[in-house]
Design a protein around this motif. Structure first.
Motif, PDB file in Angstrom:
ATOM      1  N   GLU A 332       0.857  -1.181   0.000  1.00 14.96           N
ATOM      2  CA  GLU A 332       0.000   0.000   0.000  1.00 14.96           C
ATOM      3  C   GLU A 332       0.893   1.231   0.000  1.00 14.96           C
ATOM      4  OE1 GLU A 332      -3.061   2.278  -0.460  1.00 14.96           O
ATOM      5  OE2 GLU A 332      -3.342   0.103  -0.270  1.00 14.96           O
ATOM      6  N   LEU A 333       0.939   1.932  -1.130  1.00 15.01           N
ATOM      7  CA  LEU A 333       1.915   2.999  -1.327  1.00 15.01           C
ATOM      8  C   LEU A 333       1.788   4.101  -0.285  1.00 15.01           C
ATOM      9  CD1 LEU A 333       4.207   4.159  -3.030  1.00 15.01           C
ATOM     10  CD2 LEU A 333       2.498   5.203  -4.508  1.00 15.01           C
ATOM     11  N   ASN A 334       0.588   4.577  -0.047  1.00 12.58           N
ATOM     12  CA  ASN A 334       0.409   5.708   0.867  1.00 12.58           C
ATOM     13  C   ASN A 334       0.852   5.364   2.285  1.00 12.58           C
ATOM     14  OD1 ASN A 334      -0.640   7.296  -1.188  1.00 12.58           O
ATOM     15  ND2 ASN A 334      -2.750   6.656  -0.780  1.00 12.58           N
ATOM     16  N   SER A 335       0.515   4.168   2.737  1.00  9.15           N
ATOM     17  CA  SER A 335       0.878   3.790   4.101  1.00  9.15           C
ATOM     18  C   SER A 335       2.383   3.599   4.244  1.00  9.15           C
ATOM     19  CB  SER A 335       0.147   2.505   4.506  1.00  9.15           C
ATOM     20  OG  SER A 335       0.527   1.425   3.654  1.00  9.15           O
ATOM     21  N   VAL A 336       3.031   3.047   3.217  1.00  7.31           N
ATOM     22  CA  VAL A 336       4.476   2.846   3.272  1.00  7.31           C
ATOM     23  C   VAL A 336       5.215   4.177   3.253  1.00  7.31           C
ATOM     24  CG1 VAL A 336       6.453   1.985   1.974  1.00  7.31           C
ATOM     25  CG2 VAL A 336       4.468   0.533   2.306  1.00  7.31           C
ATOM     26  N   GLN A 337       4.785   5.093   2.390  1.00  7.33           N
ATOM     27  CA  GLN A 337       5.445   6.391   2.327  1.00  7.33           C
ATOM     28  C   GLN A 337       5.228   7.202   3.591  1.00  7.33           C
ATOM     29  OE1 GLN A 337       3.885   8.071  -1.330  1.00  7.33           O
ATOM     30  NE2 GLN A 337       5.655   7.339  -2.493  1.00  7.33           N
ATOM     31  N   GLY A 338       4.119   6.952   4.276  1.00  8.77           N
ATOM     32  CA  GLY A 338       3.844   7.680   5.504  1.00  8.77           C
ATOM     33  C   GLY A 338       4.499   7.093   6.729  1.00  8.77           C
ATOM     34  N   ASP A 339       5.045   5.882   6.588  1.00  7.35           N
ATOM     35  CA  ASP A 339       5.691   5.214   7.717  1.00  7.35           C
ATOM     36  C   ASP A 339       7.158   5.592   7.733  1.00  7.35           C
ATOM     37  OD1 ASP A 339       6.549   3.660   9.748  1.00  7.35           O
ATOM     38  OD2 ASP A 339       5.937   1.734   8.878  1.00  7.35           O
ATOM     39  N   LYS A 340       7.545   6.478   8.634  1.00  4.47           N
ATOM     40  CA  LYS A 340       8.931   6.956   8.680  1.00  4.47           C
ATOM     41  C   LYS A 340       9.883   5.860   9.138  1.00  4.47           C
ATOM     42  CE  LYS A 340       7.666  11.771   9.580  1.00  4.47           C
ATOM     43  NZ  LYS A 340       7.830  12.916  10.499  1.00  4.47           N
ATOM     44  N   GLU A 341       9.418   4.968  10.000  1.00  2.00           N
ATOM     45  CA  GLU A 341      10.303   3.924  10.512  1.00  2.00           C
ATOM     46  C   GLU A 341      10.693   2.930   9.431  1.00  2.00           C
ATOM     47  OE1 GLU A 341       8.587   2.076  13.870  1.00  2.00           O
ATOM     48  OE2 GLU A 341       8.667   3.866  15.139  1.00  2.00           O
ATOM     49  N   SER A 342       9.818   2.716   8.455  1.00  2.00           N
ATOM     50  CA  SER A 342      10.129   1.755   7.394  1.00  2.00           C
ATOM     51  C   SER A 342      11.024   2.348   6.318  1.00  2.00           C
ATOM     52  CB  SER A 342       8.832   1.257   6.735  1.00  2.00           C
ATOM     53  OG  SER A 342       8.231   2.286   5.975  1.00  2.00           O
ATOM     54  N   ASN A 343      11.235   3.686   6.392  1.00  4.50           N
ATOM     55  CA  ASN A 343      12.049   4.393   5.386  1.00  4.50           C
ATOM     56  C   ASN A 343      11.471   4.231   3.988  1.00  4.50           C
ATOM     57  OD1 ASN A 343      14.160   6.022   4.535  1.00  4.50           O
ATOM     58  ND2 ASN A 343      15.500   4.296   4.135  1.00  4.50           N
ATOM     59  N   GLY A 344      10.146   3.991   3.925  1.00  4.75           N
ATOM     60  CA  GLY A 344       9.480   3.947   2.639  1.00  4.75           C
ATOM     61  C   GLY A 344       9.974   2.862   1.729  1.00  4.75           C
ATOM     62  N   TYR A 345      10.364   1.690   2.302  1.00  6.41           N
ATOM     63  CA  TYR A 345      10.885   0.592   1.487  1.00  6.41           C
ATOM     64  C   TYR A 345      12.071   1.037   0.640  1.00  6.41           C
ATOM     65  CZ  TYR A 345       7.156  -2.763   2.486  1.00  6.41           C
ATOM     66  OH  TYR A 345       6.319  -3.649   3.100  1.00  6.41           O
ATOM     67  N   GLY A 346      12.824   2.040   1.093  1.00  4.09           N
ATOM     68  CA  GLY A 346      13.957   2.537   0.323  1.00  4.09           C
ATOM     69  C   GLY A 346      13.569   3.489  -0.790  1.00  4.09           C
ATOM     70  N   LEU A 347      12.275   3.790  -0.901  1.00  6.15           N
ATOM     71  CA  LEU A 347      11.819   4.660  -1.987  1.00  6.15           C
ATOM     72  C   LEU A 347      12.242   6.104  -1.766  1.00  6.15           C
ATOM     73  CD1 LEU A 347       8.201   3.255  -2.448  1.00  6.15           C
ATOM     74  CD2 LEU A 347      10.215   2.756  -3.829  1.00  6.15           C
ATOM     75  N   VAL A 348      12.463   6.488  -0.519  1.00  9.91           N
ATOM     76  CA  VAL A 348      12.858   7.867  -0.232  1.00  9.91           C
ATOM     77  C   VAL A 348      14.201   8.179  -0.886  1.00  9.91           C
ATOM     78  CG1 VAL A 348      13.475   9.498   1.577  1.00  9.91           C
ATOM     79  CG2 VAL A 348      11.555   7.942   1.913  1.00  9.91           C
ATOM     80  N   GLY A 349      15.162   7.266  -0.706  1.00 12.69           N
ATOM     81  CA  GLY A 349      16.470   7.486  -1.309  1.00 12.69           C
ATOM     82  C   GLY A 349      16.415   7.529  -2.829  1.00 12.69           C
ATOM     83  N   ILE A 350      15.603   6.637  -3.414  1.00 14.75           N
ATOM     84  CA  ILE A 350      15.462   6.641  -4.870  1.00 14.75           C
ATOM     85  C   ILE A 350      14.856   7.952  -5.343  1.00 14.75           C
ATOM     86  CG2 ILE A 350      14.328   5.520  -6.821  1.00 14.75           C
ATOM     87  CD1 ILE A 350      14.436   2.912  -5.279  1.00 14.75           C
ATOM     88  N   ARG A 351      13.775   8.384  -4.676  1.00 12.81           N
ATOM     89  CA  ARG A 351      13.092   9.608  -5.090  1.00 12.81           C
ATOM     90  C   ARG A 351      14.009  10.824  -4.956  1.00 12.81           C
ATOM     91  NH1 ARG A 351       7.884  10.434  -6.026  1.00 12.81           N
ATOM     92  NH2 ARG A 351       7.292   8.454  -5.049  1.00 12.81           N
ATOM     93  N   GLU A 352      14.805  10.853  -3.891  1.00 11.62           N
ATOM     94  CA  GLU A 352      15.716  11.986  -3.716  1.00 11.62           C
ATOM     95  C   GLU A 352      16.736  12.054  -4.840  1.00 11.62           C
ATOM     96  OE1 GLU A 352      17.395  11.521   0.130  1.00 11.62           O
ATOM     97  OE2 GLU A 352      15.689  12.427   1.174  1.00 11.62           O
ATOM     98  N   ARG A 353      17.301  10.906  -5.218  1.00  9.10           N
ATOM     99  CA  ARG A 353      18.270  10.906  -6.321  1.00  9.10           C
ATOM    100  C   ARG A 353      17.614  11.353  -7.626  1.00  9.10           C
ATOM    101  NH1 ARG A 353      23.129   8.273  -5.354  1.00  9.10           N
ATOM    102  NH2 ARG A 353      23.250   7.100  -3.415  1.00  9.10           N
ATOM    103  N   VAL A 354      16.392  10.887  -7.859  1.00 12.20           N
ATOM    104  CA  VAL A 354      15.683  11.287  -9.075  1.00 12.20           C
ATOM    105  C   VAL A 354      15.440  12.792  -9.078  1.00 12.20           C
ATOM    106  CG1 VAL A 354      13.518  11.069 -10.346  1.00 12.20           C
ATOM    107  CG2 VAL A 354      14.613   9.030  -9.412  1.00 12.20           C
ATOM    108  N   GLN A 355      15.025  13.342  -7.951  1.00 11.48           N
ATOM    109  CA  GLN A 355      14.774  14.780  -7.868  1.00 11.48           C
ATOM    110  C   GLN A 355      16.056  15.582  -8.058  1.00 11.48           C
ATOM    111  OE1 GLN A 355      12.873  15.140  -4.046  1.00 11.48           O
ATOM    112  NE2 GLN A 355      10.841  14.648  -4.834  1.00 11.48           N
ATOM    113  N   LEU A 356      17.166  15.072  -7.531  1.00 16.34           N
ATOM    114  CA  LEU A 356      18.428  15.774  -7.719  1.00 16.34           C
ATOM    115  C   LEU A 356      18.825  15.849  -9.187  1.00 16.34           C
ATOM    116  CD1 LEU A 356      20.521  14.394  -4.714  1.00 16.34           C
ATOM    117  CD2 LEU A 356      19.560  16.678  -4.968  1.00 16.34           C
ATOM    118  N   LEU A 357      18.367  14.892  -9.967  1.00 19.64           N
ATOM    119  CA  LEU A 357      18.648  14.885 -11.407  1.00 19.64           C
ATOM    120  C   LEU A 357      17.546  15.566 -12.206  1.00 19.64           C
ATOM    121  CD1 LEU A 357      19.999  11.221 -11.792  1.00 19.64           C
ATOM    122  CD2 LEU A 357      21.325  13.328 -11.668  1.00 19.64           C
ATOM    123  N   ASN A 358      16.633  16.273 -11.494  1.00 18.66           N
ATOM    124  CA  ASN A 358      15.505  16.960 -12.141  1.00 18.66           C
ATOM    125  C   ASN A 358      14.606  15.993 -12.900  1.00 18.66           C
ATOM    126  OD1 ASN A 358      16.334  19.569 -11.271  1.00 18.66           O
ATOM    127  ND2 ASN A 358      17.832  19.652 -12.933  1.00 18.66           N
TER     128      ASN A 358
END
Length: 383
Positions: A332-358
């Motif tokens: 469940e995407l919304n629940s995973v992204q909202g769970d700070k302890e789970s670190n979003g299944y690693g999606l946070v790091g991926i999204r940050e790198r993508v954003q850094l590359l515009n």
């Protein structure tokens, strides 16, 4: 258009500009304060690491002296087989071997602490530079506000510094990858010391040729096993830090090698499809894309509960698109992204790198429906 309308429009633009600059000034102040807090934390951690490093250095010095004495003892008993028994030789060998292994471990720990110290010092310098720039920018914004509030409409805004914000993103990735390159070179050159125990066992084998040839085969097999394990560990560490094939051949070959190795290690088969005309990109872009896919594959292994997945990449003149799909259990995407302890299944790091590359990133997933990640990265400067 009448002059009155022109003045009214200009006045409205000036007022909106003043409001925007005031908001920006407050945000810059918050950034400076947060950075100052982070700098204090990094400074405290740096002090602790330096203290630990000093203690390790002292311990290494003591162990080096003990190891030197053990080697001299081993040399002494090795020169005179008639005077000493095989048990004496074995005891001297084991003592020297154990001390050398312990010394190798301490030296490796010392290197890790040295790397942490250097990394923290660099981070602290970067944070202090950011604080100085933020304070300077706050002062400059204050000057601009003074001019605007004084009714000066002939503004010549300096936007050059704002362009640094966009470049900062790639600078972060470039700094990280340069650190990985440096550490990879150090590890590549350093493990020669860890092979000292292999040399000692080889010397022992030479002794056995004269004293007990029947044990040679057993010792050589053990020696071969140690060499193979050491070589595998070194190659894995180097590849994890910085796959050399990424620098030598480019992104697509590096991914193929990575997927093949990943299958051997973890049993997860990644089907890789590449479309378009392969070409070299900026090393920072290639490294960031490799890390994005690497993190996504690790997420599949950890969470998807599948034996295979699909990665597609298309390189176009102005952009690169990446599709990563598995038919696993999904989430469940919304629940995973909202769970700070789970670190979003690693999606946070991926999204940050993508954003850094515009770039842009989309995720389609649901429980029991698998997961599909779509990424688009612009390559205007790479065409």
């Amino acid at each position: 258009m009448s002059p009155v309308l022109d003045i009214s429009t200009l006045d409205r633009i000036v007022k909106e500009t003043i409001e925007a600059i005031e908001r920006s000034q407050a945000q810059i102040y918050d950034i400076a304060e947060n950075t100052r807090t982070e700098a204090n934390l990094v400074s405290s951690e740096l002090t602790a690491v330096k203290n630990e490093l000093n203690a390790i250095i002292t311990e290494v010095d003591k162990l080096e002296r003990a190891e030197k004495r053990a080697r001299l003892r081993l040399a002494e008993v090795s020169r005179d087989f008639n005077r000493y028994t095989e048990r004496d030789i074995k005891t001297a060998y084991d003592t020297a071997y154990n001390l050398q292994i312990e010394l190798i471990k301490l030296r490796e720990k010392e290197k890790v602490l040295q790397y942490r110290r250097n990394h923290l010092e660099m981070s602290l310098r970067r944070l202090q530079t950011t604080i100085q720039r933020a304070e300077k920018l706050i002062s400059q914004v204050g000057v601009v506000l003074t001019y605007l509030n004084g009714g000066l409409h002939d503004l010549s805004l300096k936007l050059g510094e704002l362009q640094q914000t966009q470049q900062m993103a790639l600078s972060i990735i470039r700094a990280q990858e340069e650190e990985r390159k440096r550490v990879a070179r150090e590890i590549h050159d350093g493990p020669a010391q860890s092979m000292a125990n292999i040399v000692m066992r080889a010397e022992y084998c030479l002794k056995l040729l004269d004293k007990d040839p029947g044990k040679i085969r057993e010792e050589l097999l053990a020696l071969q096993n140690i060499v193979m394990l050491s070589l595998q560990d070194v190659r894995k560490i180097i590849f994890d830090l910085r796959p050399m094939v990424l620098d030598d051949l480019g992104l697509a070959p590096a991914l193929k090698r990575y997927f093949a190795t990943y299958k051997e290690q973890y049993g997860l088969e990644i089907e890789f499809l590449f479309f378009g005309q392969e070409r070299r990109l900026d090393t920072t872009i290639e490294a960031a894309l490799f890390r994005i896919i690497q993190e996504a594959v690790n997420n599949i292994k950890k969470h998807a509960q599948v034996e295979s997945a699909l990665v597609k990449m298309e390189m176009l003149p102005d952009k690169i698109t990446i599709s990563i799909r598995d038919m696993g259990k999904g989430f469940e995407l919304n629940s995973v992204q909202g769970d700070k302890e789970s670190n979003g299944y690693g999606l946070v790091g991926i999204r940050e790198r993508v954003q850094l590359l515009n770039g842009e990133m989309k995720i389609n997933t649901a429980p029991g429906k698998g997961t599909h990640i779509s990424i688009t990265i612009p390559l205007q400067d790479q065409a």
